[in-house]
Write a protein that holds these residues in place. Sequence first.
Motif, short mmCIF file in Angstrom:
data_model
loop_
_atom_site.label_atom_id
_atom_site.label_comp_id
_atom_site.label_asym_id
_atom_site.label_seq_id
_atom_site.Cartn_x
_atom_site.Cartn_y
_atom_site.Cartn_z
N PRO A 215 40.71 -19.02 -69.04
CA PRO A 215 41.46 -18.19 -70.01
C PRO A 215 42.93 -18.59 -70.12
O PRO A 215 43.50 -18.56 -71.20
CB PRO A 215 41.33 -16.78 -69.43
N TYR A 216 43.52 -18.99 -68.98
CA TYR A 216 44.92 -19.40 -69.02
C TYR A 216 45.09 -20.73 -69.74
O TYR A 216 46.07 -20.94 -70.45
CB TYR A 216 45.49 -19.50 -67.60
N ALA A 217 44.11 -21.62 -69.54
CA ALA A 217 44.16 -22.91 -70.23
C ALA A 217 44.10 -22.70 -71.74
O ALA A 217 44.85 -23.31 -72.50
CB ALA A 217 43.02 -23.81 -69.76
N VAL A 218 43.20 -21.80 -72.16
CA VAL A 218 43.09 -21.50 -73.59
C VAL A 218 44.38 -20.84 -74.07
O VAL A 218 44.96 -21.22 -75.09
CB VAL A 218 41.88 -20.57 -73.87
N GLY A 219 44.87 -19.84 -73.30
CA GLY A 219 46.08 -19.13 -73.64
C GLY A 219 47.27 -20.07 -73.79
O GLY A 219 48.09 -19.92 -74.69
N SER A 220 47.31 -21.07 -72.92
CA SER A 220 48.44 -22.00 -72.94
C SER A 220 48.54 -22.72 -74.29
O SER A 220 49.62 -23.08 -74.73
CB SER A 220 48.29 -23.03 -71.83
N GLN A 221 47.40 -22.89 -74.94
CA GLN A 221 47.41 -23.60 -76.21
C GLN A 221 47.84 -22.72 -77.38
O GLN A 221 47.99 -23.18 -78.51
CB GLN A 221 46.03 -24.22 -76.48
N GLY B 64 38.50 -36.61 -75.77
CA GLY B 64 39.67 -35.79 -75.45
C GLY B 64 40.96 -36.57 -75.58
O GLY B 64 41.93 -36.12 -76.19
N LEU B 65 40.95 -37.80 -75.06
CA LEU B 65 42.15 -38.65 -75.11
C LEU B 65 42.51 -39.01 -76.55
O LEU B 65 43.68 -39.07 -76.91
CB LEU B 65 41.93 -39.93 -74.30
N LYS B 66 41.47 -39.23 -77.36
CA LYS B 66 41.74 -39.61 -78.76
C LYS B 66 42.35 -38.46 -79.55
O LYS B 66 43.15 -38.67 -80.46
CB LYS B 66 40.45 -40.11 -79.43
N VAL C 9 41.64 -32.78 -73.01
CA VAL C 9 41.01 -33.63 -71.99
C VAL C 9 40.14 -32.78 -71.05
O VAL C 9 38.97 -33.09 -70.83
CB VAL C 9 42.08 -34.42 -71.19
N ALA C 10 40.70 -31.68 -70.56
CA ALA C 10 39.95 -30.82 -69.63
C ALA C 10 38.66 -30.32 -70.29
O ALA C 10 37.58 -30.37 -69.71
CB ALA C 10 40.81 -29.64 -69.19
N LEU C 11 38.79 -29.86 -71.53
CA LEU C 11 37.64 -29.29 -72.24
C LEU C 11 36.53 -30.32 -72.42
O LEU C 11 35.36 -30.06 -72.15
CB LEU C 11 38.13 -28.81 -73.61
N VAL D 277 45.83 -34.48 -64.94
CA VAL D 277 45.75 -33.05 -64.64
C VAL D 277 44.52 -32.44 -65.32
O VAL D 277 43.76 -31.69 -64.70
CB VAL D 277 47.04 -32.31 -65.11
N GLY D 278 44.30 -32.78 -66.59
CA GLY D 278 43.15 -32.26 -67.33
C GLY D 278 41.84 -32.65 -66.68
O GLY D 278 40.93 -31.82 -66.54
N SER D 279 41.73 -33.92 -66.26
CA SER D 279 40.48 -34.39 -65.64
C SER D 279 40.25 -33.68 -64.31
O SER D 279 39.13 -33.26 -64.02
CB SER D 279 40.54 -35.90 -65.41
#
Lengths: 268, 260
Positions: free
Chosen positions: A102-108, A187-189, A142-144, A82-84
């Motif tokens: 912004p939602y991806a950041v907010g989710s964290q 990201g995976l690490k 991962v996305a970042l 999903v991240g990729s």
Amino acid sequence: MKNYIQLKRWTPTLVWIVGLLVIWEICSWFLLQVLQVPLAQSKLPYIHELMYTMLEYGSTLFSEGWVTFTNAAIGFALGAVVGSLLAILMSLSKWVEQLTFPYAVGSQMIPILGLAPIVYGIVHDDQLSRIIIAAYITFFPVALNVLRGLRCADPAAVELMHSYAAKPWSVYLKLRFPAALPGLFSGLKIAAPLAVTGAILVELMGATKGLGVIMLRNLYYGPSHNYMFWLTVIAGALLGIFSYLLITIIERIVSPWQPEFRSTGGDE
Amino acid sequence: MTITREYLPEIEFEHVSMRYQTDAAEVLALEDVSVHIQKGEFVSLLGPSGCGKTTLLRIMADLIQPTSGEVKIAGETAREARLAQKYGIVFQSPVLYDWRKVKQNISLPLEMMSMNKTEKEKRIHNLLELVGLEKFKDKYPWQLSGGMQQRVAIARALAMEPEILLMDEPFSALDEFSRERLNEELLSIWSKFGNTVVFVTHSISEAIFLSDRVFVLSPHPGRLSAIVEIDLPRPRTKEIRNSPEFYQLISDIRSSFEGV
């Protein structure tokens, strides 16, 4: 000769580990016998006691640990995909990035501790909620990192593809994806140990199997189960380390060309 | 029709100007440049930094579009020529893909064409032989020296058998000895391919050694200030660098800068 070099290389690590265990054992003895601290063994248990318990309940730890690991791994893989995909979409369109980032950041920002029971309340399945939480933790780093990797392809290398009149998907396949691999792996690490911790956290909320379940159970049983509790904590940590190492090994196989893997010895 | 085609120049620039808008001011990178380059000709664009020689090359390659003026590549627009895969480009840095071995880097442009496997492998083999890197075909770029990396880049640029080879200061990062040796190698490669070459450099002797004609550009704004015919015989060998004619050309070109 080669064995000797290997030995020399590993000696400091070995000495370090043994030394650490010895210091632990001494501190534990000191707390218990000299300072006579109440519940001293809960604070720092004897290594040899842990080892006895390990011999006795090792198989339980292993089977429960395996459940946690597989659930975390499925969620981790899902989150990585999903991240990729999200990173690819964001790299293709600024519009998608502005909409989703912004939602991806907010989710964290949402505490996992609070999110886990909500997810469990919705899906009513401990296995599925472990997977969802592990995926949820994984997708963001991962996305970042993949997005950064996709963007950081050498501009001259992009121009080169342009000069070949390469199709956009060709540019992705032959240039941007390989260039993003180091980002994907960093990201995976970051995500791998977190996914394990996340899965354990969900298990604490109520599950039937898993490391978190026996961790909580042994905590409730009190001092008599103290050694087992400690072992579950250690097993959790080892599981995190193991996941990290696994990713490192895969990285070496998939992208051996990365600068950090280059041998410094003169090949030619 | 075919007869008139023969006389068509390969690259035609008519009154080409290029302006950049920066924060501070408008920069005139090229002012009214008209250039005609014949098919099969080896031409150098020579000048100090800021003279617009790289800009000129990038316009030819359709990497940027001029503000005004007309560009024709064998009768087509630069964009059409690019889409027809007529260009091979060598940049100042080799721009090799780290994750590809030498032979895979050379095969990159071939993957953009429809070509069967045996023909592809044959062509890669020939190119490796041409640049003298057969022994290094399974090495990664970082395992090669700078000169070798640039040879891989040249082989890659030639892989499509392009009509036009564009080279943007390809040897400027190399030491003098490697540069002179690669100059000789480039000429021997070119003699086999016979394509049109446009070579950007700031080295007067390199431009003279390689070219049929040297286009001298002057800076601020970038203008074409002289065209020098190099009538040294071919094939050229390193001895020619010591000939009086060579020195005469160097001083001629140098003096063409002094008026600026």
